[in-house]
Design a protein around this motif. Structure first.
Motif, PDB file in Angstrom:
ATOM      1  N   GLU A  61     -45.804  15.996   9.296  1.00  0.00           N
ATOM      2  CA  GLU A  61     -46.809  16.922   8.768  1.00  0.00           C
ATOM      3  C   GLU A  61     -46.272  18.352   8.693  1.00  0.00           C
ATOM      4  O   GLU A  61     -46.541  19.081   7.736  1.00  0.00           O
ATOM      5  N   THR A  62     -45.486  18.732   9.708  1.00  0.00           N
ATOM      6  CA  THR A  62     -44.878  20.061   9.713  1.00  0.00           C
ATOM      7  C   THR A  62     -43.899  20.204   8.554  1.00  0.00           C
ATOM      8  O   THR A  62     -43.816  21.262   7.920  1.00  0.00           O
ATOM      9  N   PHE A  63     -43.178  19.135   8.255  1.00  0.00           N
ATOM     10  CA  PHE A  63     -42.272  19.131   7.107  1.00  0.00           C
ATOM     11  C   PHE A  63     -43.039  19.461   5.822  1.00  0.00           C
ATOM     12  O   PHE A  63     -42.620  20.302   5.026  1.00  0.00           O
ATOM     13  N   PHE A  64     -44.175  18.795   5.610  1.00  0.00           N
ATOM     14  CA  PHE A  64     -44.964  19.033   4.399  1.00  0.00           C
ATOM     15  C   PHE A  64     -45.552  20.445   4.376  1.00  0.00           C
ATOM     16  O   PHE A  64     -45.589  21.097   3.330  1.00  0.00           O
ATOM     17  N   ILE A  65     -46.017  20.926   5.522  1.00  0.00           N
ATOM     18  CA  ILE A  65     -46.567  22.287   5.597  1.00  0.00           C
ATOM     19  C   ILE A  65     -45.513  23.306   5.192  1.00  0.00           C
ATOM     20  O   ILE A  65     -45.763  24.206   4.373  1.00  0.00           O
ATOM     21  N   ASN A  66     -44.314  23.170   5.752  1.00  0.00           N
ATOM     22  CA  ASN A  66     -43.241  24.110   5.430  1.00  0.00           C
ATOM     23  C   ASN A  66     -42.789  23.967   3.983  1.00  0.00           C
ATOM     24  O   ASN A  66     -42.459  24.965   3.323  1.00  0.00           O
ATOM     25  N   LEU A  67     -42.773  22.735   3.479  1.00  0.00           N
ATOM     26  CA  LEU A  67     -42.394  22.502   2.084  1.00  0.00           C
ATOM     27  C   LEU A  67     -43.377  23.180   1.144  1.00  0.00           C
ATOM     28  O   LEU A  67     -42.983  23.809   0.150  1.00  0.00           O
TER      29      LEU A  67
END
Length: 436
Positions: free
Chosen positions: A130-136
């Motif tokens: 989820e953090t990956f998607f938020i940062n993306l």
């Protein structure tokens, strides 16, 4: 999962077996399972619970649940209540960011005060996804796509290789109760929207999406480490320490491949955001600057000069009469009555005390300042004096003046003003020394 967790500790975090640990426990599924796993692994731990007072009775129920958990496991418990909404408003933060800042600051306070070696949080593989998607979505560099760090600044996250599904299965198999946060179902928060609406689409396309992501994340982290190794080789060839910060060798930067990416990696921790402007400084006229909230990058002939933004620029400090010592932010002045001039060094001058007007003032140089340099005829603009000495902009800006009234007595550690020099034999002499 219990066996897998013990293997994870043994292989990745063996030092935890002999450490004093603080576990962050909200009362939710993940942190409660982490607590039980640490208990079965016979780790030495205490619990810490934050009550953010954001969900009325639910917040209090979570606190009561964690208190009962600590009592049942016979471990120490620390509880802190926060006025999260007030903190968010006072500091211009979102509620989520305020809660994050409050809890991590408190964890660190507890760690230091009670001498815990590490703090454990229950972040798992889905959190990292989820953090990956938020940062993306927000825009990021390679480090933002590498997920959550397993350990950083005394924070350890031993569940990062486990999925939410595994954690839930373990809790149900072992009849472990937990508190359900009603806000987890709301998609008004970005993380929840990603969890409930975006990730399921990818899992529909690829049922093994989480496992695929973990492999991709591993490759990204390897690439990140490779870049760090490369930078460690470049760093001493590009970066130099100066009196007021750092210098970056422009000629060397232009020789290396991917100069803009190198600049980003070297300067990202200093708060810069206008990366095109930073890159264009390489070919800008000397004196051109780019600012972050805390630092400034200046083009100076063959170097980029990185300095902190100066907050003392307009300050004036006073030194009263008959002071033998004066300790000021830029250094210490000493005043000593002597009979003769014995030595001349850059950090001391000899003056006629009868020509001094107290209180003396210490300030930064200003445009239009003039003085009468000792050893030279006539007066000279300070700007021309600095130019003749080929001082960089930071060197000029960090030049301090000792003044008597409106007259410059000393361009400190550089040149005295001859108007205050000794002109008669057998007269009183004051030796003024400056030290950092």
């Amino acid at each position: 999962m219990e066996k897998a967790f013990k293997n994870e500790i043994k292989s990745q975090y063996p030092y935890l077996c002999n450490s004093k640990i603080l576990i962050a426990v909200s009362g939710g599924l993940d942190s409660v399972v982490l607590t039980h796993l640490c208990n079965t692994a016979k780790l030495d731990f205490s619990l810490a619970h934050c009550n953010f007072n954001l969900r009325d009775e639910e917040s209090d129920a979570d606190e009561d649940f964690v208190a009962a958990l600590a009592k049942n496991l016979k471990v120490a418990l620390f509880i802190e209540n926060f006025d999260t909404e007030k903190y968010a408003k006072d500091n211009g933060l979102s509620t989520q960011m305020a809660a994050r800042e409050l809890r991590y600051n408190w964890f660190e306070t507890l760690r230091i005060k009670h001498q815990f070696d590490f703090t454990l949080t229950a972040h798992h593989a889905n959190d990292s996804l989820e953090t990956f998607f938020i940062n993306l979505i927000r825009g990021t560099g390679l480090e933002g796509l590498s997920g959550i760090n397993a350990d950083s600044n005394y924070i350890i996250r031993p569940l990062l290789n486990f999925s939410r599904k595994e954690i839930l299965a373990y809790a149900e198999e072992n009849n472990i109760p937990w508190q359900e946060d009603s806000t987890n179902a709301s998609t008004k928060y970005l993380r929840n929207k990603i969890r409930h609406e975006i990730v399921p689409v990818f899992e529909e396309i690829n049922p093994q999406f989480l496992e695929t992501f973990l492999k991709t994340q591993s490759h990204l982290k390897e690439n990140e480490e490779l870049i760090e190794d490369y930078l460690s080789l470049l760093y001493p060839k590009i970066i130099g320490k100066t009196a007021y910060g750092y210098s970056l060798d422009i000629n060397y930067l232009k020789k290396v491949p991917n100069t803009s990416a190198i600049l980003y990696q070297l300067l990202k921790s200093f708060g810069f955001t206008e990366w095109n402007d930073v890159y264009h400084l390489l070919d800008a006229q000397p004196g051109k600057m780019v600012f972050s909230t805390s630092h400034r990058l200046v083009k100076d002939r063959d170097y980029l000069l990185l300095t902190e933004i100066d907050e003392t620029e307009d300050k004036v400090y006073e030194i009263a009469k008959n002071e033998d010592f004066a300790m000021l932010p830029m250094g210490t002045f000493s005043f000593l009555a002597v009979d003769d001039i014995h030595e001349k060094t850059s950090n001391c001058i000899y003056v006629d005390p009868g020509k001094l007007e107290f209180p003396l003032k210490v300030r930064k140089w200003q445009k239009g300042d003039i003085f009468y340099p000792f050893g030279m005829k006539g007066k000279k603009k300070l700007s021309d004096f600095f130019k003749d000495k080929k001082l960089s902009l930071p060197d000029k800006e960090n030049s301090w003046l000792l003044c008597s009234g409106e007259k410059i007595v000393w361009v400190i550690n550089q040149r005295a003003d001859r108007r205050f020099s000794i002109t008669l034999p057998n007269q009183k002499i004051i030796k003024i020394t400056f030290s950092l």
